[in-house]
Design an enzyme around this catalytic site. Structure first.
Site, short mmCIF file in Angstrom:
data_model
loop_
_atom_site.label_atom_id
_atom_site.label_comp_id
_atom_site.label_asym_id
_atom_site.label_seq_id
_atom_site.Cartn_x
_atom_site.Cartn_y
_atom_site.Cartn_z
N HIS A 158 71.43 15.24 40.32
CA HIS A 158 70.67 14.53 39.29
C HIS A 158 69.63 15.41 38.62
O HIS A 158 68.62 14.93 38.08
CB HIS A 158 69.97 13.29 39.88
CG HIS A 158 70.89 12.33 40.56
ND1 HIS A 158 71.68 11.42 39.90
CD2 HIS A 158 71.20 12.19 41.89
CE1 HIS A 158 72.41 10.74 40.75
NE2 HIS A 158 72.14 11.19 41.97
N SER A 279 62.98 38.91 21.69
CA SER A 279 62.58 38.07 20.56
C SER A 279 62.11 38.93 19.40
O SER A 279 61.57 40.02 19.60
CB SER A 279 61.44 37.14 21.00
OG SER A 279 60.79 36.58 19.89
#
Length: 514
Positions: A158, A279
């Protein structure tokens, strides 16, 4: 009258717009090897059955061999005005030999059985390449160092921390998953490896064909005997697309774990620099772009499966041009799947897991609470009651801002609940490493269980590797035999004797499976 090969009844040619809309030469480049091979097999059969004159068969084989040499040297070009690979090969043979001789090439053959034969021959290669790439990735996953048998990770259900596992346990889980992809691919291969050649347009022909000899010359292991089914079937493509889509999904699931676990909040794994980028603005970033793209490209394989199902669902038996929409999408899916398999294998080789960080997270997220329930159950308490006691302990510790590391607090709480457990016992059963080593049931996380599973998986890899090697040898022998016979006949040998000479190198058919 149009000068198209099919143009006898037409008073005018198609427009350029129609040609551009209907042509397939841009996707047919991958089928050139198959179309030349099946043309050689077809002519050998036509000559052996005396459907075309021996001299015409000899000349046709010579022309096809010249085209094959051009193809292997990168000089064979498919011309868009000739629509597809089949008309390109036929037209170039006619230009070489003239229509009187070259026009025999298409005797007892249609583009309908040609395209299905070509697609099956190409797809066999792809399926075998996919098996090989999966086996390579599985090998990387199973080649873990022994210390990873006890390198701790949190296992999740989960999306929440569940129970401790080991890095080796995680790797063997993905290997087990991928091995089913290999089994699916092998099954799809078996249903692809059936020859439709000789089915002609849809109803067979009045010529006395020998479909078994062409099947053997092309390396097929069976003849798909029903002509209408043979020319109409696209289920083998859809089944292959399904295998690619499921495989892409499995790679995506692995990639998702790499992406999530490499984030700072988890810090469980780091990808090698070569499989990451930075980045454009944030100098601190290390982005796991290969894993992200593996996730994204699963969409290509899933989308192709939906496209093929939609394409085929409304087409009646017999060929319709709807069916030529199979290849552009399938080619993209093939490229995405194979490239992802190969690059994920490289990424897997360089993954660095942090077992200490994994153990720390397991301590802090209560992932060994089940072990208290098991301990109490082993002492005689019903498991459901033991589960309740363990849950009450977790709730009490959370209210205190404590974790299972706080064994003194845990001992105090349990005593208050009427189920005392000595603190040294709690320290042992709450330790993530104790849980990992203690799950000794078959298929569990213990080093002994994982080692046993790895041995089973390696044995399966060896068996599939042997099948892969043997299948490739079979196809290569048939290829070499067909072209060897063609060259002998083109050089003047008797066609019947040439076929007799290569017979031992051709596969034995296992019968019609339709």
């Amino acid at each position: 009258m149009t000068d198209k090969l099919w143009g006898g009844r037409f008073a005018e040619d198609i427009t350029q717009d129609v040609l551009d809309y209907t042509l397939t030469v841009d996707v047919d480049e991958r089928l050139v090897f198959a179309d030349l091979w099946q043309s050689v097999a077809h002519v050998l059969m036509l000559g052996a059955r005396k459907i075309v004159p021996a001299e015409a068969a000899r000349d046709l084989l010579g022309a096809l061999l010249r085209l094959r040499d051009q193809s292997e040297n990168g000089r064979l070009r498919l011309r868009p005005e000739l629509e597809d690979v089949h008309f390109n090969i036929e037209q170039q043979v006619i230009e070489d030999l003239g229509r009187e001789v070259g026009g025999h090439l298409q005797t007892a053959r249609s583009r309908n059985d040609q395209v299905s034969t070509d697609a099956r021959m190409y797809l066999r290669r792809v399926q075998l390449d996919a098996v090989e790439a999966n086996l390579e990735l599985i090998g990387e996953l199973l080649g873990f160092p022994e210390e990873e048998l006890l390198a701790i990770l949190p296992g999740y259900t989960h999306g929440q921390a569940a129970q401790p596992i080991s890095v080796a346990f995680w790797k063997t889980a993905h290997a087990s998953l991928l091995l089913r992809d290999v089994r699916r691919l092998r099954g799809a291969f078996d249903r692809t490896d059936e020859s439709p050649l000789g089915a002609c347009a849809l109803a067979g022909t009045s010529f006395p064909l020998d479909r078994q000899v062409t099947a053997r010359l092309l390396g097929f292991r069976a003849v798909l005997s029903h002509a209408l089914d043979a020319t109409s079937a696209r289920d083998y493509l859809i089944e292959s697309a399904s295998a690619f889509a499921i495989g892409g999904n499995n790679l995506s699931r692995m990639a998702e774990e790499i992406v999530v676990w490499s984030g700072h909040e988890h810090s469980l794994v780091e990808v090698q620099d070569a499989y990451a980028t930075g980045s454009s603005i944030m100098p601190q970033k290390k982005n796991p772009v290969v894993a992200e793209l593996a996730r994204g490209r699963a969409g290509r394989t899933a989308g192709t499966l939906v496209q093929l199902l939609t394409m085929a669902k409304g087409v009646t038996l017999g060929y319709s041009c709807d069916l030529q929409e199979d290849k552009p999408y399938l080619w993209h899916a093939i490229d995405a799947y194979l490239s992802t398999l190969r690059i994920v294998a490289g990424q897997t080789r360089g993954l660095r897991f942090d077992g200490a960080r994994g153990e720390e997270l397991c301590w802090d997220n209560f992932s060994t609470a089940t072990e208290l329930a098991n301990h109490l159950t082993a002492g005689g308490l019903a498991f459901r009651e033991a589960h309740h006691v363990s849950g009450a302990l977790v709730s009490a510790l959370i209210r205190r801002g404590a974790t299972l590391r706080d064994t003194a607090a845990s001992a105090e709480i349990l005593a208050g609940l009427g189920h005392p457990v000595p603190e040294p016992v709690l320290a042992r059963i709450f330790a993530p490493r104790t849980a990992v080593t203690g799950y000794t049931s078959p298929g569990g996380t213990s080093p002994r269980s994982v080692t046993a599973v790895r041995a089973e998986l390696r044995a399966a890899v060896t068996a599939y590797g042997a099948w892969l090697e043997g299948t490739r040898r079979r196809l290569q022998r048939a290829h070499d035999a067909a072209f060897g016979a063609a060259r002998d006949v083109a050089d003047g040998a008797d066609l019947g004797k040439a076929l007799d000479r290569i017979a031992p190198d051709l596969p034995t058919l296992y019968g019609d499976l339709s």
